[in-house]
Design a protein around this motif. Sequence first.
Motif, PDB file in Angstrom:
ATOM      1  N   PRO A 249      -1.062   2.516 -36.146  1.00  0.00           N
ATOM      2  CA  PRO A 249      -0.763   2.010 -34.632  1.00  0.00           C
ATOM      3  C   PRO A 249      -1.260   3.564 -34.099  1.00  0.00           C
ATOM      4  CG  PRO A 249       1.641   2.076 -35.603  1.00  0.00           C
ATOM      5  CD  PRO A 249       0.793   2.329 -36.233  1.00  0.00           C
ATOM      6  N   SER A 250      -1.816   3.547 -32.632  1.00  0.00           N
ATOM      7  CA  SER A 250      -1.867   4.823 -31.665  1.00  0.00           C
ATOM      8  C   SER A 250      -2.094   3.791 -30.313  1.00  0.00           C
ATOM      9  CB  SER A 250      -2.158   5.479 -32.219  1.00  0.00           C
ATOM     10  OG  SER A 250      -4.047   4.941 -32.531  1.00  0.00           O
ATOM     11  N   LYS A 251      -2.359   5.248 -29.265  1.00  0.00           N
ATOM     12  CA  LYS A 251      -2.210   5.007 -27.820  1.00  0.00           C
ATOM     13  C   LYS A 251      -2.899   6.100 -27.725  1.00  0.00           C
ATOM     14  CE  LYS A 251      -0.183   3.785 -23.570  1.00  0.00           C
ATOM     15  NZ  LYS A 251       0.783   3.631 -22.660  1.00  0.00           N
ATOM     16  N   LEU A 252      -4.155   5.900 -27.082  1.00  0.00           N
ATOM     17  CA  LEU A 252      -4.430   7.414 -26.684  1.00  0.00           C
ATOM     18  C   LEU A 252      -5.085   6.716 -24.612  1.00  0.00           C
ATOM     19  CD1 LEU A 252      -7.225   9.234 -26.432  1.00  0.00           C
ATOM     20  CD2 LEU A 252      -8.601   8.027 -27.005  1.00  0.00           C
ATOM     21  N   SER A 253      -4.679   8.118 -24.228  1.00  0.00           N
ATOM     22  CA  SER A 253      -4.166   8.186 -22.472  1.00  0.00           C
ATOM     23  C   SER A 253      -6.072   9.215 -22.286  1.00  0.00           C
ATOM     24  CB  SER A 253      -2.771   8.599 -22.020  1.00  0.00           C
ATOM     25  OG  SER A 253      -2.153   7.708 -22.656  1.00  0.00           O
ATOM     26  N   ILE A 254      -6.509   8.616 -21.998  1.00  0.00           N
ATOM     27  CA  ILE A 254      -7.599   9.260 -21.406  1.00  0.00           C
ATOM     28  C   ILE A 254      -7.563   9.997 -19.720  1.00  0.00           C
ATOM     29  CG2 ILE A 254     -10.592  10.076 -20.929  1.00  0.00           C
ATOM     30  CD1 ILE A 254     -10.389   6.992 -22.849  1.00  0.00           C
ATOM     31  N   LEU A 255      -7.221  11.112 -19.263  1.00  0.00           N
ATOM     32  CA  LEU A 255      -7.049  11.533 -17.851  1.00  0.00           C
ATOM     33  C   LEU A 255      -8.400  12.218 -17.099  1.00  0.00           C
ATOM     34  CD1 LEU A 255      -4.458  11.031 -19.791  1.00  0.00           C
ATOM     35  CD2 LEU A 255      -3.141  13.249 -18.240  1.00  0.00           C
ATOM     36  N   ASP A 256      -8.369  12.267 -16.347  1.00  0.00           N
ATOM     37  CA  ASP A 256      -8.830  12.240 -15.563  1.00  0.00           C
ATOM     38  C   ASP A 256      -8.935  14.326 -14.946  1.00  0.00           C
ATOM     39  OD1 ASP A 256      -6.747  12.822 -13.268  1.00  0.00           O
ATOM     40  OD2 ASP A 256      -8.709  10.798 -12.011  1.00  0.00           O
ATOM     41  N   GLN A 257      -9.809  14.287 -14.262  1.00  0.00           N
ATOM     42  CA  GLN A 257      -9.689  16.065 -13.461  1.00  0.00           C
ATOM     43  C   GLN A 257      -8.687  16.284 -12.784  1.00  0.00           C
ATOM     44  OE1 GLN A 257     -12.169  14.113 -12.919  1.00  0.00           O
ATOM     45  NE2 GLN A 257     -12.854  14.008 -10.524  1.00  0.00           N
ATOM     46  N   ASN A 258      -8.130  15.155 -12.362  1.00  0.00           N
ATOM     47  CA  ASN A 258      -6.393  15.140 -11.597  1.00  0.00           C
ATOM     48  C   ASN A 258      -5.274  15.302 -12.883  1.00  0.00           C
ATOM     49  OD1 ASN A 258      -8.504  16.276  -9.142  1.00  0.00           O
ATOM     50  ND2 ASN A 258      -8.585  13.706  -9.161  1.00  0.00           N
ATOM     51  N   HIS A 259      -5.587  15.225 -13.908  1.00  0.00           N
ATOM     52  CA  HIS A 259      -4.748  14.701 -14.441  1.00  0.00           C
ATOM     53  C   HIS A 259      -3.904  13.201 -14.138  1.00  0.00           C
ATOM     54  CE1 HIS A 259      -4.820  18.505 -16.661  1.00  0.00           C
ATOM     55  NE2 HIS A 259      -5.238  18.700 -15.593  1.00  0.00           N
ATOM     56  N   GLU A 260      -4.605  12.262 -13.631  1.00  0.00           N
ATOM     57  CA  GLU A 260      -3.963  11.278 -13.858  1.00  0.00           C
ATOM     58  C   GLU A 260      -4.776  10.279 -14.616  1.00  0.00           C
ATOM     59  OE1 GLU A 260      -5.242  10.092  -9.824  1.00  0.00           O
ATOM     60  OE2 GLU A 260      -4.025  11.795  -8.722  1.00  0.00           O
ATOM     61  N   VAL A 261      -3.881   9.125 -15.362  1.00  0.00           N
ATOM     62  CA  VAL A 261      -4.137   8.358 -16.334  1.00  0.00           C
ATOM     63  C   VAL A 261      -5.580   7.801 -15.501  1.00  0.00           C
ATOM     64  CG1 VAL A 261      -4.256   6.338 -17.727  1.00  0.00           C
ATOM     65  CG2 VAL A 261      -2.340   8.243 -17.805  1.00  0.00           C
ATOM     66  N   GLU A 262      -6.342   7.772 -16.560  1.00  0.00           N
ATOM     67  CA  GLU A 262      -8.645   7.110 -15.861  1.00  0.00           C
ATOM     68  C   GLU A 262      -8.462   5.123 -16.954  1.00  0.00           C
ATOM     69  OE1 GLU A 262     -12.342   8.596 -17.651  1.00  0.00           O
ATOM     70  OE2 GLU A 262     -12.032   8.691 -14.632  1.00  0.00           O
ATOM     71  N   GLU A 263      -7.358   5.702 -18.397  1.00  0.00           N
ATOM     72  CA  GLU A 263      -7.545   4.909 -19.287  1.00  0.00           C
ATOM     73  C   GLU A 263      -6.832   4.283 -20.237  1.00  0.00           C
ATOM     74  OE1 GLU A 263     -11.120   2.261 -22.342  1.00  0.00           O
ATOM     75  OE2 GLU A 263     -11.399   4.138 -20.345  1.00  0.00           O
ATOM     76  N   GLU A 264      -6.385   3.576 -20.220  1.00  0.00           N
ATOM     77  CA  GLU A 264      -5.951   3.985 -21.724  1.00  0.00           C
ATOM     78  C   GLU A 264      -5.899   2.333 -22.727  1.00  0.00           C
ATOM     79  OE1 GLU A 264      -1.090   5.076 -20.546  1.00  0.00           O
ATOM     80  OE2 GLU A 264      -1.350   3.059 -20.787  1.00  0.00           O
ATOM     81  N   ARG A 265      -6.118   2.559 -24.001  1.00  0.00           N
ATOM     82  CA  ARG A 265      -6.394   2.417 -25.205  1.00  0.00           C
ATOM     83  C   ARG A 265      -5.151   2.505 -26.384  1.00  0.00           C
ATOM     84  NH1 ARG A 265     -12.037   4.586 -25.828  1.00  0.00           N
ATOM     85  NH2 ARG A 265     -13.275   4.867 -23.678  1.00  0.00           N
ATOM     86  N   THR A 266      -5.497   0.876 -26.580  1.00  0.00           N
ATOM     87  CA  THR A 266      -4.035   0.888 -28.408  1.00  0.00           C
ATOM     88  C   THR A 266      -5.274   0.435 -29.334  1.00  0.00           C
ATOM     89  OG1 THR A 266      -2.698   0.388 -26.783  1.00  0.00           O
ATOM     90  CG2 THR A 266      -2.218   0.334 -28.969  1.00  0.00           C
ATOM     91  N   TYR A 267      -4.794   1.394 -30.853  1.00  0.00           N
ATOM     92  CA  TYR A 267      -5.076   0.552 -31.741  1.00  0.00           C
ATOM     93  C   TYR A 267      -4.413   0.597 -32.932  1.00  0.00           C
ATOM     94  CZ  TYR A 267      -9.265   2.995 -29.161  1.00  0.00           C
ATOM     95  OH  TYR A 267      -9.934   4.326 -28.824  1.00  0.00           O
TER      96      TYR A 267
END
Length: 65
Positions: A47-65
Amino acid sequence: MKQYSVVPNKDVTGWFVKIEDVAPTDEYDERDTAVEKAEAIAKENKPSKLSILDQNHEVEEERTY
């Protein structure tokens, strides 16, 4: 659960794939390429979690696998 993230570099000229928020593993020119690579790594290490940050280093999206 392992934590992966896609974050921009200092100048937002490239994107890093980071594991457990430690040193970056790879840098990519395109954000989409970095997201694809991080997604593949996260799926391989469930199991893992992916965080995608935008250019301002704010979390834009999180995905769990």
